[in-house]
Design an enzyme around this catalytic site. Structure first.
Site, PDB file in Angstrom:
ATOM      1  N   ALA A   1       5.245  -8.906  33.257  1.00  0.00           N
ATOM      2  CA  ALA A   1       5.730  -7.537  33.079  1.00  0.00           C
ATOM      3  C   ALA A   1       4.727  -6.514  33.596  1.00  0.00           C
ATOM      4  O   ALA A   1       3.517  -6.635  33.387  1.00  0.00           O
ATOM      5  CB  ALA A   1       6.024  -7.280  31.606  1.00  0.00           C
TER       6      ALA A   1
ATOM      7  N   HIS B   1      10.338   6.653  52.440  1.00  0.00           N
ATOM      8  CA  HIS B   1      10.026   7.923  53.103  1.00  0.00           C
ATOM      9  C   HIS B   1       9.035   7.658  54.227  1.00  0.00           C
ATOM     10  O   HIS B   1       8.182   6.768  54.111  1.00  0.00           O
ATOM     11  CB  HIS B   1       9.425   8.930  52.125  1.00  0.00           C
ATOM     12  CG  HIS B   1      10.329   9.281  51.000  1.00  0.00           C
ATOM     13  ND1 HIS B   1      11.457  10.053  51.156  1.00  0.00           N
ATOM     14  CD2 HIS B   1      10.283   8.953  49.683  1.00  0.00           C
ATOM     15  CE1 HIS B   1      12.063  10.198  49.990  1.00  0.00           C
ATOM     16  NE2 HIS B   1      11.374   9.531  49.081  1.00  0.00           N
TER      17      HIS B   1
END
Length: 202
Positions: free
Chosen positions: A163, A105
């Site tokens: 992770a 965006h």
């Protein structure tokens, strides 16, 4: 590739992809999550022995996504490209990762609102700047679950991203990186790289 899978790939190519999507031998992908059209200026290509259960999106049909041989993309992972995302050979990308080479965006709130209203039938902005910058993931890298990789990042050969990490800057080869933003936490021995492995046999 089984006959049914071949037919499905042929059908998707005829209806949606044409030559803008290519996949190699013994490769499996969720074709419903490959987002690119026949008229795209970009392309999506997967090498041999690839398993891709995630979403590959050529943003505005301009992005190029290339995934090398023997690589894996897990469920829930999204790879979006407006510029270029190059993923090497023998790369493991786990579940629920987000890899994007652009802002998605615009920074300008007015243009961002115009972009949103286009979903409701209003005109799309005449000019939109998403500051795209290519991403490269080197051979033998392992991207663990829930990792976000931002635009302009290079991850070196054999490196492991822990992770949940958010990668905002380049990561050198042969390291473990973790955190938000991700930083190197451990150096790996060069013998951990898989360059001499062929079809699972060293």
């Amino acid at each position: 590739m089984r006959l049914r899978a071949r037919f499905k790939l042929w059908l998707f190519r005829v209806r949606r992809f044409s030559s803008k999507y290519r996949q190699g031998r013994h490769t499996s992908a969720d074709l419903s999550k490959i987002i690119i059209t026949k008229t795209a200026s970009g392309e999506i290509s997967l090498g041999d022995y690839v398993i891709c259960a995630g979403e590959l999106y050529s943003f505005f049909n301009k992005g190029v996504i290339s995934i090398g041989d023997c690589s894996y993309v897990g469920q829930g992972t999204r790879i979006w490209s407006l510029s270029r995302v190059d993923i090497g050979n023998r790369v493991l990308i786990s579940h629920d990762c987000f890899i994007c080479d652009n802002l998605t965006h615009p920074v300008d709130a007015r243009v961002r609102h115009q972009q949103y209203m286009a979903k409701h039938g209003y005109p799309f902005p005449a000019a939109i700047e998403l500051e795209e910058c290519p991403i490269t993931i080197g051979d033998d890298a392992w991207i663990a679950a829930g990792v976000t990789i931002l635009r302009g990042v290079t991850i070196g050969q054999g490196s492991i991203i822990a992770a949940g990490s958010v990668v905002t800057k380049n990561i050198p080869a042969g390291v473990i990186a973790a955190g938000n933003p991700a930083i190197m936490v451990k150096q790996l021995e060069t013998g951990h790289f898989g360059g001499d492995v062929v079809n699972g046999i060293a």
